[in-house]
Design a protein around this motif. Structure first.
Motif, short mmCIF file in Angstrom:
data_model
loop_
_atom_site.label_atom_id
_atom_site.label_comp_id
_atom_site.label_asym_id
_atom_site.label_seq_id
_atom_site.Cartn_x
_atom_site.Cartn_y
_atom_site.Cartn_z
N VAL A 201 0.83 -1.21 0.00
CA VAL A 201 0.00 0.00 0.00
C VAL A 201 0.86 1.25 0.00
N LEU A 202 1.94 1.24 0.79
CA LEU A 202 2.81 2.40 0.87
C LEU A 202 3.52 2.66 -0.46
N ILE A 203 4.04 1.61 -1.07
CA ILE A 203 4.76 1.82 -2.33
C ILE A 203 3.82 2.22 -3.45
N LEU A 208 2.16 6.38 -7.23
CA LEU A 208 1.09 7.11 -7.89
C LEU A 208 0.88 8.51 -7.34
N GLY A 209 1.42 8.81 -6.16
CA GLY A 209 1.18 10.13 -5.60
C GLY A 209 2.42 10.86 -5.16
N LEU A 574 -3.94 5.10 2.28
CA LEU A 574 -2.79 5.58 1.52
C LEU A 574 -2.90 5.25 0.04
N LEU A 575 -3.83 4.38 -0.34
CA LEU A 575 -4.03 4.08 -1.75
C LEU A 575 -4.70 5.27 -2.43
N ASP A 581 -8.39 1.07 -7.51
CA ASP A 581 -9.76 0.75 -7.11
C ASP A 581 -9.77 0.37 -5.63
N ARG A 582 -9.76 1.40 -4.79
CA ARG A 582 -9.71 1.19 -3.35
C ARG A 582 -10.98 0.52 -2.81
#
Length: 767
Positions: A201-203, A208-209, A574-575, A581-582
């Motif tokens: 999730v972190l990576i 992406l952000g 964090l996604l 698609d959270r």
């Protein structure tokens, strides 16, 4: 610990020399202290101790009739089944010890039985599948996170592993004192899976952000990029070209050897002005494309950071109390000779009076002393509010019809069948079922008329349980002893020992380490009015038993998995919802948590008055997961369809953007554009109208006309790109509302998880 349900054999062998041979089957349900730390590769040793329940060693001695090898060989030969356990050996031990002060002998024979668990079932059904699943999670690191939704893959894998552990939970041992090594292995596997999911999730968030993040701090760059990067074989190389990126025109000029600046006055013709206008538009387009694609030195550095069993002393102590002298009239039997047969014959008139209370004067009350020793805590049923214990019950009273001269009759006491004597009708008020324990056939009768009766009792009693602090709860149950029929004018109750002695004896008898731990025992004697007879009272002896639950099982099987899953849901914020698609991720997590709660439902207490705190915790966790899913659906709708929304209402802008936005550190954005268009609409109209001015076109060269046409096309492209990337003011405000709600729920999540973890830890430590 339970009733012998084996077939009854009514005969014994009597030999000519007076020896007797008795053989019978027995179904033994016994207590045994098990050490299952190395489960399923454990070897257990249990003990069967044979001794007289009430007769002392001077009257009865026990010896083994065969050698240990013969017993082991015969046992293995008759065991025709191949079940879970394998018999290793049986050894015997003769135990004869004396009371320190009185010197009475206690004779016991203990058989130690060693059995080994056959582990194939557990290896095939537990260990191998776990190794398979953790291997799959290992290989999932080969999935490229920038092009594959690795987080959904890992979430599905964790869901499968959780369901596997819950279904296989019946195969795992349950203890309250120690944690088997296999449970530690499973918890570590699950923790590693959760950690790898959180890392994914972190990576994903950084990939992406990262374009919206601040530059990487120097200490992070030195610690992670250079130190850890070199350690894992990913050294960081500074991309200086990104910082000193020059325009294509400058690069071309350097390639041609032209100077960067020209000295002296420069005469700008019309072609040079058009080139500069075209370069300004290209720079704006380049900046917007770079911001959209996230191509920056800070983004690259952030992305680079993250690819990384009565005792003899008790019997003798109780037996001392038999020598108590009374002053009442009694039947004095005359013994013709000093042996037990003569004494038994002399006591026959007493045995004929067993149906009445043994007092000479009917107005004299019988004093009955009661005590017990808690041998084992078999279980607590929260749903039925029932406590099941195994106790040794002791009663002592005086039979005034009995008195003899020990010198004349040759003994101070005699064992007689219980059915030949009057027994007080002492009951336990909380008793809910029939006593399934084996009943001894004899009692002790002393020369002064004192009767000592002892028997094991399997007590299934009602108990009011308070499970609010489950599984860190302490329960207080009561065993109330009283006469079922006699009033105080006929029977009065008392104690043999102090409660401190009872607690000490009980802790010495409890050898097993089950779910419950004995904390304390207290007692009180009450005289209460009788509801059946006016003016009459009855005695009641009440023992208060305090028990504490060993909570390790519930912490490992309930609280830790719940904390893992709620932490995963926290990190799912964090996604980036605009790229991942959270909602599918959160829906899979809710499905797994629901299945977990359904399978673990049998471990949770059910009561009618109060709701256990753990039920509230689990319900709030589920409610937060559902709320986060609904919030994700909302923010996804705002991100994807904000351009079709009407203008944001003023009151919503004031409450959400201006007030809540500052509270969650997302202040309102400026409405001014980041990059201003250096050209006005009049300029564009003038440029577009140049085609109608034939005279000027004829005065300029062909190169200038082509440059103007190219500039017009680039301006149109730039305007369209600005509309796609930035959107309108209304669209930006709706998106800002979505991000503020997302940040607010994330903060609520952090506060709830921190408070819950702190509360659980404090309650656990204090318990």
């Amino acid at each position: 610990m339970n009733e012998d349900k084996a077939p009854f054999v009514p005969y014994v062998n009597l030999h000519s020399d007076g020896s007797m041979e008795d053989a019978k089957p027995a179904r033994v349900v016994s207590s045994c202290r098990l050490d299952i730390y190395t489960f399923p590769f454990d070897v257990q040793e249990c003990t069967l101790t044979f001794s007289a329940f009430i007769t002392v060693g001077t009257e009865l001695k026990v010896f083994p009739s065969s050698t240990d090898e013969e017993i082991t060989k015969v046992s293995k030969d008759v065991m025709t089944t191949l079940g879970e356990w394998e018999l290793l050996d049986i050894t015997s031990e003769k135990i004869s010890h004396q009371h320190e002060s009185e010197g009475h002998l206690i004779d016991e024979l203990a058989f130690h039985i060693r059995v080994r668990r056959r582990s194939t079932l557990y290896v095939v059904n537990l260990l191998i599948p776990s190794c398979f699943l953790i291997t799959v999670d290992l290989f999932s690191f080969l999935l490229p996170p920038q092009s594959v939704d690795r987080s959904s893959f890992k979430m599905t894998l964790i869901l499968g592993y959780t369901v596997f552990l819950l279904i296989m939970n019946d195969l795992l041992p349950i203890t309250g004192n120690t944690i088997p090594l296999i449970n530690v292995f499973f918890c570590l596997c699950l923790a590693l899976m959760v950690a790898s999911l959180l890392e994914t999730v972190l990576i994903t968030n950084l990939l992406l952000g990262s374009k919206n993040l601040r530059p990487v701090p120097r200490w992070v760059r030195a610690l992670v990029l250079r130190t850890l990067g070199g350690l894992v074989g990913l050294p960081w190389r500074d991309n200086k070209e990104a910082d000193t990126r020059a325009s294509p025109v400058s690069e071309q000029r350097r390639a041609d050897g032209a100077p960067e600046e020209e000295k002296g006055p420069v005469v700008e013709d019309n072609a040079l002005q058009e080139l500069r206008s075209l370069g300004a538009d290209l720079k704006v387009i380049r900046l917007q494309v770079e911001q959209q694609l996230g191509v920056s030195q800070s983004s690259e550095e952030w992305i680079q950071c993250c690819p990384q069993k009565i005792k003899s002393s008790v019997v003798l102590f109780i037996f001392i109390s038999l020598f108590m002298h009374g002053s009442c009239n009694s039947i004095m039997p005359n013994c013709s000779r000093p042996d037990s047969l003569a004494l038994l014959e002399a006591l026959r008139p007493v045995f004929n009076l067993s149906s009445i209370r043994p007092v000479v004067n009917i107005s004299t009350p019988t004093h009955v002393s009661i005590d017990f020793i808690l041998v084992n805590i078999l279980g607590v049923d929260e749903k039925a509010q029932i406590l099941t214990t195994y106790i040794f019950q002791y009663l002592m009273w005086r039979n005034e019809f009995v008195s003899w001269n020990p010198t004349e009759c040759g003994t101070k006491w005699l064992t007689v069948p219980r059915k030949l004597l009057w027994i007080p009708d002492v009951v336990i008020n909380e008793f809910m079922e029939r006593n399934l324990a084996q009943k001894p056939a004899y009692t002790y009768l002393s020369h002064n008329g004192t009767v000592f009766d002892a028997q094991p009792v399997r007590v299934v009693s009602s108990c009011r349980l308070d499970t609010y602090a489950f599984p860190f709860d302490i329960q207080n149950c009561t065993l109330t002893f009283n006469s079922y029929l006699h009033h105080t004018s006929a029977m009065q109750l008392g104690q043999i020992f102090t409660t401190e002695k009872i607690l000490e004896f009980s802790r010495g008898m409890i050898k097993t380490k089950g779910e419950w731990e004995l904390l304390g025992i207290a007692a009180s004697i009450n005289r209460l009015p009788s509801s059946a007879s006016v003016g009459e009272h009855y005695d009641e002896l009440r023992f208060f038993i305090s028990l504490r639950r060993r909570s390790t099982l519930y912490v490992v099987n309930l609280l830790i998995p719940s904390c893992f899953l709620i932490t995963v849901d926290l990190f799912s914020f964090l996604l980036p919802p605009q790229s991942v698609d959270r909602s599918s991720f959160k829906m899979t997590l809710i499905l797994g948590y629901t299945v977990f709660l359904l399978i673990m439902n049998d471990l949770l207490p059910i009561t009618g008055n109060t709701i256990p705190l753990i039920n509230v915790f689990l319900s709030v966790c589920l409610a937060l997961m559902v709320a986060s899913l609904l919030e994700t659906v909302l923010i996804t709708n705002l991100l994807q369809g904000s351009s079709r929304q009407s203008q944001l209402p003023g009151w919503l802008r004031l409450i959400v953007i201006n007030m809540l936005g500052r509270l969650v550190l997302l202040p309102p954005k400026s409405t001014q554009a980041v990059v201003q268009n250096p050209f006005t609409l009049e300029d564009m109209e003038a440029v577009s109208g140049r085609a109608g001015v034939g005279g000027a076109l004829r005065k300029e060269g062909v190169v200038q006309q082509e440059l103007r046409r190219l500039g017009e096309d680039l301006r149109v492209i730039r305007l369209r790109l600005e509309q796609e990337v930035a959107g309108g003011q209304s669209s930006e405000e709706w998106v800002q509302v979505g991000f503020i709600v997302d940040r607010l729920l994330f903060a609520i999540y952090i506060i709830f998880i921190s408070a819950s973890f702190l509360t659980i830890s404090l309650i656990w430590v204090n318990s």
